[in-house]
Scaffold this active site. Structure first.
Site, PDB file in Angstrom:
ATOM      1  N   LEU A  76       0.838  -1.192   0.000  1.00 42.19           N
ATOM      2  CA  LEU A  76       0.000   0.000   0.000  1.00 42.19           C
ATOM      3  C   LEU A  76       0.875   1.244   0.000  1.00 42.19           C
ATOM      4  CD1 LEU A  76      -3.053   1.074   1.335  1.00 42.19           C
ATOM      5  CD2 LEU A  76      -1.417   1.489   3.135  1.00 42.19           C
ATOM      6  N   CYS A  77       0.480   2.254  -0.758  1.00 46.80           N
ATOM      7  CA  CYS A  77       1.083   3.585  -0.667  1.00 46.80           C
ATOM      8  C   CYS A  77      -0.075   4.581  -0.537  1.00 46.80           C
ATOM      9  CB  CYS A  77       1.982   3.869  -1.869  1.00 46.80           C
ATOM     10  SG  CYS A  77       1.107   3.966  -3.449  1.00 46.80           S
ATOM     11  N   ALA A  78       0.117   5.804  -0.937  1.00 46.24           N
ATOM     12  CA  ALA A  78      -0.969   6.782  -0.817  1.00 46.24           C
ATOM     13  C   ALA A  78      -2.049   6.579  -1.864  1.00 46.24           C
ATOM     14  CB  ALA A  78      -0.420   8.206  -0.906  1.00 46.24           C
TER      15      ALA A  78
END
Length: 117
Positions: A76-78
């Site tokens: 997950l990232c932004a």
């Protein structure tokens, strides 16, 4: 000449990418959540139980934090771009069950899923 969009398309073509709802389901099934956002982003809010390794240090840190390369991982990232590149890198490092969560942390929050600071 290759562009950023070309690199991103190539990464996405080589990985498994799911939406936030499927990602949440994978976490419920026991997948490890790897958050590759920058430290300041992570400090502003994160999903409980996530492992944080910023994208910039992933290659040097991952093997000491997730030692079993068969561990199922959701990255997950932004918003889903850095996680796609991170998932591709993890595959190149021999991790066998890696999924990138499209929409990232912003999509997670927008869907009303649990997070905290």
């Amino acid at each position: 000449m290759v562009t950023f969009r070309d690199l991103l398309r190539s990464a996405r073509d080589s990985i498994c990418e799911v939406d936030v709802d499927v990602g949440a389901s994978l976490l419920d099934q026991g997948h490890v959540l790897l958050d590759v956002r920058e430290p300041d982003e992570y400090e502003q809010g994160a999903i409980p139980g996530s492992i944080h390794i910023s994208r910039g240090t992933l290659e040097t840190v991952i093997e000491s934090r997730i030692t079993d390369r068969d561990t199922p991982i959701v990255v997950l990232c932004a918003g889903g771009t850095r996680s796609a590149f991170a998932a591709q890198t993890l595959g190149q490092l021999g991790y066998t069950d890696v999924t990138s969560m499209a929409g990232g942390f912003n999509g997670w929050k927008d869907a009303g899923k649990p997070w905290g600071t």
